[in-house]
Design a protein around this motif. Structure first.
Motif, PDB file in Angstrom:
ATOM      1  N   LEU A  46       0.809  -1.216   0.000  1.00 19.37           N
ATOM      2  CA  LEU A  46       0.000   0.000   0.000  1.00 19.37           C
ATOM      3  C   LEU A  46       0.845   1.270   0.000  1.00 19.37           C
ATOM      4  CD1 LEU A  46      -2.849   1.309   0.321  1.00 19.37           C
ATOM      5  CD2 LEU A  46      -2.489   1.139   2.798  1.00 19.37           C
ATOM      6  N   HIS A  47       2.028   1.210   0.564  1.00 14.14           N
ATOM      7  CA  HIS A  47       2.877   2.400   0.694  1.00 14.14           C
ATOM      8  C   HIS A  47       3.501   2.846  -0.628  1.00 14.14           C
ATOM      9  CE1 HIS A  47       5.633  -1.033   0.990  1.00 14.14           C
ATOM     10  NE2 HIS A  47       6.538  -0.222   0.464  1.00 14.14           N
ATOM     11  N   GLU A  81      -5.931  -5.705   6.010  1.00 14.21           N
ATOM     12  CA  GLU A  81      -6.448  -4.334   6.042  1.00 14.21           C
ATOM     13  C   GLU A  81      -5.770  -3.465   4.990  1.00 14.21           C
ATOM     14  OE1 GLU A  81      -6.195  -0.186   6.819  1.00 14.21           O
ATOM     15  OE2 GLU A  81      -4.577  -1.445   7.600  1.00 14.21           O
ATOM     16  N   ARG A  82      -4.467  -3.574   4.860  1.00 15.75           N
ATOM     17  CA  ARG A  82      -3.734  -2.760   3.870  1.00 15.75           C
ATOM     18  C   ARG A  82      -4.092  -3.178   2.447  1.00 15.75           C
ATOM     19  NH1 ARG A  82       1.078   0.136   5.908  1.00 15.75           N
ATOM     20  NH2 ARG A  82       2.070  -0.223   3.896  1.00 15.75           N
ATOM     21  N   ALA A  83      -4.231  -4.481   2.211  1.00 12.83           N
ATOM     22  CA  ALA A  83      -4.592  -4.960   0.872  1.00 12.83           C
ATOM     23  C   ALA A  83      -6.003  -4.508   0.504  1.00 12.83           C
ATOM     24  CB  ALA A  83      -4.471  -6.479   0.810  1.00 12.83           C
ATOM     25  N   ALA A  84      -6.932  -4.590   1.448  1.00 11.73           N
ATOM     26  CA  ALA A  84      -8.302  -4.147   1.188  1.00 11.73           C
ATOM     27  C   ALA A  84      -8.324  -2.650   0.878  1.00 11.73           C
ATOM     28  CB  ALA A  84      -9.197  -4.467   2.383  1.00 11.73           C
ATOM     29  N   THR A  88      -9.503  -0.880  -2.754  1.00  7.98           N
ATOM     30  CA  THR A  88     -10.513   0.175  -2.815  1.00  7.98           C
ATOM     31  C   THR A  88      -9.922   1.500  -3.286  1.00  7.98           C
ATOM     32  OG1 THR A  88     -11.760  -0.871  -1.043  1.00  7.98           O
ATOM     33  CG2 THR A  88     -12.216   1.450  -1.464  1.00  7.98           C
ATOM     34  N   ASP A  89      -8.875   1.963  -2.600  1.00  9.57           N
ATOM     35  CA  ASP A  89      -8.308   3.282  -2.890  1.00  9.57           C
ATOM     36  C   ASP A  89      -7.685   3.363  -4.284  1.00  9.57           C
ATOM     37  OD1 ASP A  89      -9.070   3.823  -0.311  1.00  9.57           O
ATOM     38  OD2 ASP A  89      -7.033   4.114   0.474  1.00  9.57           O
ATOM     39  N   LEU A  97      -6.425  -9.700  -5.556  1.00 12.43           N
ATOM     40  CA  LEU A  97      -5.364  -9.074  -4.768  1.00 12.43           C
ATOM     41  C   LEU A  97      -5.129  -9.898  -3.502  1.00 12.43           C
ATOM     42  CD1 LEU A  97      -3.764  -6.451  -5.295  1.00 12.43           C
ATOM     43  CD2 LEU A  97      -5.246  -5.338  -3.651  1.00 12.43           C
ATOM     44  N   GLY A  98      -3.989 -10.603  -3.480  1.00 11.24           N
ATOM     45  CA  GLY A  98      -3.658 -11.450  -2.349  1.00 11.24           C
ATOM     46  C   GLY A  98      -2.897 -10.696  -1.284  1.00 11.24           C
TER      47      GLY A  98
END
Length: 190
Positions: A46-47, A81-84, A88-89, A97-98
């Motif tokens: 995510l970063h 949480e970061r993958a979700a 979305t974002d 997306l694993g």
């Protein structure tokens, strides 16, 4: 000494079982049944703003990959949480997306790891450790056809180029290259 284990073309890839964001559905590479390949894309997490651009491009090319008989999954060492949040974002409604790809599994796939260095340019904290990018084209029999493993987030292979290459390799039955495991083996061929 390193614990990186490169995967050679024409050899079996390590097992790959993980959950998909956002609902935790299971993914198992052994259960995939593509006509030609499964494209496994490892992204930093995510970063990473470059990952966002790369995965949006991949999302836009999912139909083209499907038409060529290629299943697609992107994964990272990120938490659920970061993958979700990335799904979305970043606007990735169709891309599988694993998450939870372990650091040990990353090493088994020959990937490089980096240590987190704080907050990135997009204001997201890097994890303590994470995998650097990698692309893997895996044959339906579970052997590696192609890989690209990187130490940095920059200059990634183009999905447009990969799509063109798939047309060529399928039409010409082009063999996986880079299969020589030791110099002695390679010299014996001459």
């Amino acid at each position: 000494m390193t614990d990186i284990k490169p995967v050679l073309p024409r050899t079996a890839v390590p097992s790959l079982e993980l959950q998909l964001a956002p609902d935790g559905a299971a993914f198992n590479l052994d259960a995939e049944r593509p006509r030609h390949f499964t494209l496994v894309v490892v992204y930093r997490g995510l970063h990473c703003p470059i990952c966002r651009v790369q995965l949006r491009d991949l999302e836009n090319r999912l139909d083209a990959f499907a038409e060529k008989g290629v299943g697609v999954i992107a994964l990272s060492t990120d938490t659920e949480e970061r993958a979700a949040r990335a799904k979305t974002d970043w606007g990735l409604p169709r891309l599988r997306l694993g998450y939870g790809f372990s650091l040990n599994a990353a090493r088994e796939w020959g990937l490089f790891l980096s240590a987190g260095r704080g907050t990135t340019s997009i204001g997201v904290e890097e994890p303590a450790l994470f995998a650097e990018p990698g692309l893997f084209l895996v044959r339906p029999d579970g052997t590696l056809y192609f890989s690209s493993v990187q130490t940095m987030p920059f200059a990634r292979p183009s999905f447009a180029d990969i799509l063109s290459a798939i047309d060529f390799v399928v039409a010409k039955d082009y063999p996986a290259r880079g299969e020589v495991a030791t110099l002695e083996h390679g010299l014996a061929a001459f």
